[in-house]
Write an enzyme that holds these catalytic residues in place. Structure first.
Site, PDB file in Angstrom:
ATOM      1  N   ASP A  13       0.815  -1.223   0.000  1.00  0.00           N
ATOM      2  CA  ASP A  13       0.000   0.000   0.000  1.00  0.00           C
ATOM      3  C   ASP A  13       0.843   1.266   0.000  1.00  0.00           C
ATOM      4  OD1 ASP A  13      -2.233  -1.688   0.270  1.00  0.00           O
ATOM      5  OD2 ASP A  13      -2.018  -1.680   2.440  1.00  0.00           O
ATOM      6  N   LYS A  16       2.092   2.450  -4.971  1.00  0.00           N
ATOM      7  CA  LYS A  16       2.825   1.999  -6.166  1.00  0.00           C
ATOM      8  C   LYS A  16       2.073   2.317  -7.444  1.00  0.00           C
ATOM      9  CE  LYS A  16       2.993  -2.211  -4.535  1.00  0.00           C
ATOM     10  NZ  LYS A  16       2.675  -2.081  -3.117  1.00  0.00           N
ATOM     11  N   GLY A  40      -4.587  -4.236  -4.195  1.00  0.00           N
ATOM     12  CA  GLY A  40      -5.576  -3.248  -4.619  1.00  0.00           C
ATOM     13  C   GLY A  40      -4.848  -2.003  -5.054  1.00  0.00           C
ATOM     14  N   HIS A  41      -5.046  -1.606  -6.297  1.00  0.00           N
ATOM     15  CA  HIS A  41      -4.411  -0.384  -6.792  1.00  0.00           C
ATOM     16  C   HIS A  41      -5.491   0.629  -7.073  1.00  0.00           C
ATOM     17  CE1 HIS A  41      -1.090  -2.983  -7.407  1.00  0.00           C
ATOM     18  NE2 HIS A  41      -1.539  -3.510  -8.512  1.00  0.00           N
ATOM     19  N   GLN A 223       1.933  -5.844  -3.215  1.00  0.00           N
ATOM     20  CA  GLN A 223       2.321  -5.912  -1.791  1.00  0.00           C
ATOM     21  C   GLN A 223       3.662  -5.184  -1.581  1.00  0.00           C
ATOM     22  OE1 GLN A 223       1.220  -9.275  -3.165  1.00  0.00           O
ATOM     23  NE2 GLN A 223      -0.749  -8.367  -2.795  1.00  0.00           N
TER      24      GLN A 223
HETATM   25  P1  IMP Z   1      -2.719 -12.667   1.969  1.00  0.00           P
HETATM   26  O1  IMP Z   1      -1.811 -12.142   0.915  1.00  0.00           O
HETATM   27  O2  IMP Z   1      -4.182 -12.429   1.665  1.00  0.00           O
HETATM   28  O3  IMP Z   1      -2.429 -14.101   2.289  1.00  0.00           O
HETATM   29  O4  IMP Z   1      -2.436 -11.864   3.322  1.00  0.00           O
HETATM   30  C1  IMP Z   1      -1.210 -11.992   4.029  1.00  0.00           C
HETATM   31  C2  IMP Z   1      -0.823 -10.664   4.655  1.00  0.00           C
HETATM   32  O5  IMP Z   1      -0.488  -9.734   3.641  1.00  0.00           O
HETATM   33  C3  IMP Z   1      -1.943  -9.984   5.453  1.00  0.00           C
HETATM   34  O6  IMP Z   1      -1.352  -9.283   6.533  1.00  0.00           O
HETATM   35  C4  IMP Z   1      -2.537  -9.003   4.473  1.00  0.00           C
HETATM   36  O7  IMP Z   1      -3.175  -7.926   5.116  1.00  0.00           O
HETATM   37  C5  IMP Z   1      -1.291  -8.560   3.746  1.00  0.00           C
HETATM   38  N1  IMP Z   1      -1.560  -8.114   2.367  1.00  0.00           N
HETATM   39  C6  IMP Z   1      -1.864  -8.865   1.296  1.00  0.00           C
HETATM   40  N2  IMP Z   1      -2.020  -8.098   0.209  1.00  0.00           N
HETATM   41  C7  IMP Z   1      -1.788  -6.842   0.588  1.00  0.00           C
HETATM   42  C8  IMP Z   1      -1.751  -5.598  -0.118  1.00  0.00           C
HETATM   43  O8  IMP Z   1      -1.962  -5.504  -1.322  1.00  0.00           O
HETATM   44  N3  IMP Z   1      -1.455  -4.510   0.636  1.00  0.00           N
HETATM   45  C9  IMP Z   1      -1.169  -4.583   1.955  1.00  0.00           C
HETATM   46  N4  IMP Z   1      -1.180  -5.713   2.650  1.00  0.00           N
HETATM   47  C10 IMP Z   1      -1.496  -6.837   1.969  1.00  0.00           C
END
Ligand code: IMP
Length: 442
Positions: A13, A16, A40-41, A223
């Protein structure tokens, strides 16, 4: 010509999408190399807000390829809804290309992800519930379904009939959840495959051809560094490799083609989900960081969860410089700090048990979860940066803040973002051909 990797330097977040959008202008191919619809962008263009989970925001430019690479995991339902949304808004989607090797998130992945995280109790990760971990686990375990299978009805039927009964054992026996009907799953996913078939191709070959033709490639990580499965704050990480090295594997190219690596960091820190966060703040301080009038409020694009917020952590950023080999940094959301009286930067940690000081990220998760930040405090600038378009126009204290970050990280800041629109951007030095490379040998 330059092939550039853009990578989140924190816990995701970082903004990017805005930097991608900015650099995509000069790229011919924009490649997403890992992750899935957990990302999410959000981009604002010509007064329109676009939200993407899977499609690289480069799709908003005409005559470019937006590639979803082999290292990604794809929920076809979400991808199709993004395609439909773009079409409805008059955006051409012909440039979208999806790798045959990307893995498909199936309905049982979503169910297992959510049940598993609930089942972790106090040790939950706080996943996005989008089936990411189980899809990657099946990939590593060789139980995956790839895009190539999704668009091949014979292969799809065979794999669904083999896999769904196996997954039903887990759903029913381990989590007391209803089983999936293989026939229904097949029918639904066959239809998705039919609709997505025109987009599915060997994207590695497409990228290679573009490189041979001297085109610019932009590799876009989702991420962030600290959510990296191998290099992040394990176990509170995602299941893929957002770090710059992940671009090679996740796009199907060799390291020799990458010319430049740019890290993106907010001017402070945020985190969604569970896990240690040394510089986290609470109460009024947190409310101030979480929402301001001039920029995106700090709520997750995918889950809508309020983001945890805190001060800039130079220890973590120094680590990100190292594991990504960052050439320079883009600092986003500087304007969020506009009203602050004083601004803290974490320059080291103190172990609350032993008193030991850490200037680098402690590699033991047991230590990392009990450290407290050691801050350096700088005066705020108490004025709006939103209309600044050059470094010179920034308030003196904002310049001092940015200079201090550069010093601490020994990395130059090439871009500063001061608001959500494309024009709310200050280019300090050419991010692609800038002079300072951290790892330069001469
Ligand atoms: P997962 O990717 O859904 O398995 O989540 C694993 C961890 O990564 C959790 O703490 C999520 O909140 C975090 N996470 C996954 N995708 C994002 C993102 O795009 N932005 C910020 N945190 C993320």
């Amino acid at each position: 010509m330059a092939n550039v990797v853009l990578v989140g330097a924190q816990w995701g977040d970082e903004g990017k999408a805005k930097v991608t959008d900015l650099l995509a202008k000069n790229a011919h191919v924009i490649v997403r190399y890992q992750g899935g619809s957990n990302a999410g962008h959000t981009v604002a263009v010509d007064g329109e807000i676009y939200k993407f989970h899977l499609i690289p925001s480069g799709i908003l430019y005409k005559d470019k390829f937006a590639v979803i690479g082999p290292g990604t995991v794809i929920d076809p339902k979400i991808l199709l809804s993004e395609i439909e949304d773009l079409k409805r808004r008059g955006i051409a989607v012909g440039g979208l290309k999806v790798s045959t090797a990307a893995h498909v998130t199936m309905p049982y992945h979503l169910a297992i992800d959510q049940a598993e995280d609930r089942g972790r109790g106090t040790k939950k990760i706080g996943t996005t519930g989008r089936g990411i971990g189980p899809t990657y686990a099946d990939k590593a375990d060789r139980f995956g379904i790839r895009m190539a299978d999704l668009i091949d009805p014979i292969e799809l039927e065979e794999r669904v009939n083999w896999l769904v009964p196996r997954k039903n054992v887990i759903l029913e026996r381990l989590y007391s959840l209803p089983p999936e009907d293989p026939k229904k799953v097949y029918e639904e996913y066959r239809e998705y495959g039919e609709k997505l078939k025109p987009f599915v191709t060997d994207t590695s070959a497409l990228i290679f051809d573009a490189i041979k033709n001297k085109k610019n490639i932009l590799f876009e990580g989702a991420q962030g560094t600290l959510l990296d499965l191998d290099h992040g704050t394990y176990p509170y990480v995602t299941s893929s490799n957002p770090v710059a090295g992940g671009a090679c594997i996740g796009a199907g190219i060799g390291p020799t083609v990458v010319d430049r690596v740019i890290g993106i960091s907010k001017a402070y820190t945020t985190r969604v989900g569970e896990g240690p966060f040394p510089t986290e703040v609470f109460g009024r301080e947190a409310d101030e960081l979480r929402a301001t009038g001039t920029t995106w409020a700090e709520f997750g694009t995918t889950t809508g969860r309020p983001r945890r917020v805190g001060w800039l952590d130079a220890v973590l950023l120094k680590y990100a410089v190292r594991v990504n080999g960052l050439d320079c940094l883009a600092v986003t959301k500087l304007d969020v700090l506009d009203s602050m009286e004083e601004i803290n930067i974490c320059i080291a940690y103190e172990d609350t048990l032993t008193g030991a000081k850490y200037y680098d990220l402690p590699l033991f998760s047991g230590v990392f979860k009990r450290v407290k930040p050691i801050y350096e405090t700088l005066p705020g600038w108490k004025s709006s940066t939103n209309e600044c378009r050059t470094r010179e126009e920034l308030p003196e204290n904002a310049k001092k803040y940015l200079n201090r970050i550069q010093e601490l990280l020994d990395t130059s800041i090439a871009i500063v973002s001061v608001g959500q629109k494309r024009e709310h951007t200050i280019i300090i030095e050419d991010p692609i051909h800038g002079p300072k490379r951290v790892l330069q040998k001469t």
